[in-house]
Design a protein around this motif. Sequence first.
Motif, PDB file in Angstrom:
ATOM      1  N   ALA A  29       2.686   6.197   5.239  1.00 40.25           N
ATOM      2  CA  ALA A  29       3.740   6.021   6.207  1.00 40.25           C
ATOM      3  C   ALA A  29       5.265   5.909   5.459  1.00 40.25           C
ATOM      4  O   ALA A  29       6.208   6.093   5.591  1.00 40.25           O
ATOM      5  N   ILE A  30       5.005   5.136   4.108  1.00 41.11           N
ATOM      6  CA  ILE A  30       6.128   4.897   3.236  1.00 41.11           C
ATOM      7  C   ILE A  30       6.182   6.115   2.215  1.00 41.11           C
ATOM      8  O   ILE A  30       7.237   6.280   2.135  1.00 41.11           O
ATOM      9  N   LEU A  31       5.176   6.554   1.803  1.00 35.44           N
ATOM     10  CA  LEU A  31       5.099   7.430   0.555  1.00 35.44           C
ATOM     11  C   LEU A  31       5.072   8.824   0.984  1.00 35.44           C
ATOM     12  O   LEU A  31       5.515   9.844   0.141  1.00 35.44           O
ATOM     13  N   GLY A  32       4.746   9.009   2.224  1.00 37.76           N
ATOM     14  CA  GLY A  32       4.546  10.386   2.747  1.00 37.76           C
ATOM     15  C   GLY A  32       3.287  10.895   3.016  1.00 37.76           C
ATOM     16  O   GLY A  32       2.129  10.107   2.678  1.00 37.76           O
ATOM     17  N   PRO A  33       3.019  12.099   3.809  1.00 43.69           N
ATOM     18  CA  PRO A  33       1.634  12.579   4.198  1.00 43.69           C
ATOM     19  C   PRO A  33       0.638  12.371   2.976  1.00 43.69           C
ATOM     20  O   PRO A  33       0.927  12.884   1.860  1.00 43.69           O
ATOM     21  N   HIS A  34      -0.381  11.770   3.431  1.00 45.79           N
ATOM     22  CA  HIS A  34      -1.884  11.718   2.283  1.00 45.79           C
ATOM     23  C   HIS A  34      -1.387  11.192   1.173  1.00 45.79           C
ATOM     24  O   HIS A  34      -2.271  11.287   0.307  1.00 45.79           O
TER      25      HIS A  34
END
Length: 138
Positions: A29-34
């Motif tokens: 949610a914070i760093l990006g998908p996967h």
Amino acid sequence: MTPRHIGIVACSAEGAALCYRTICVEGAAILGPHAHPEVTVHTLSLADYMACIYRGDWAGVGELMLRFAHKLKPVGADFLICPDNTIHQALPHMVPRSPLPWLHIAEEVAGEALARGLSASRSRARVGWWTARSIQMR
């Protein structure tokens, strides 16, 4: 932002699994998908902790936690967390000798509560051995 390497000092399988899963989900949610921070989990049998807990040997629990802190540092952990409410009672016995900093459940929750404008009386700001020594109570 480069995520920091999180070391999980596990006690119960349930707590460790939930903690790891939460880090991965919230990381995305914070760093990006996967994406999520690097995480290393270390544990031993819950029976080893419980043997100390049943005796009220919090220093012994702290020694187990400290042993794992020394194992997680060489693999690159930047800080440690323990997803277990009970064994946080051992932190005062070992944190001063820990090779890595620890996040404490109660301190983090209390800090977030105060950041959101919630206040507490001293009688309500006690969780286990911890009292709100590191935050300003309103």
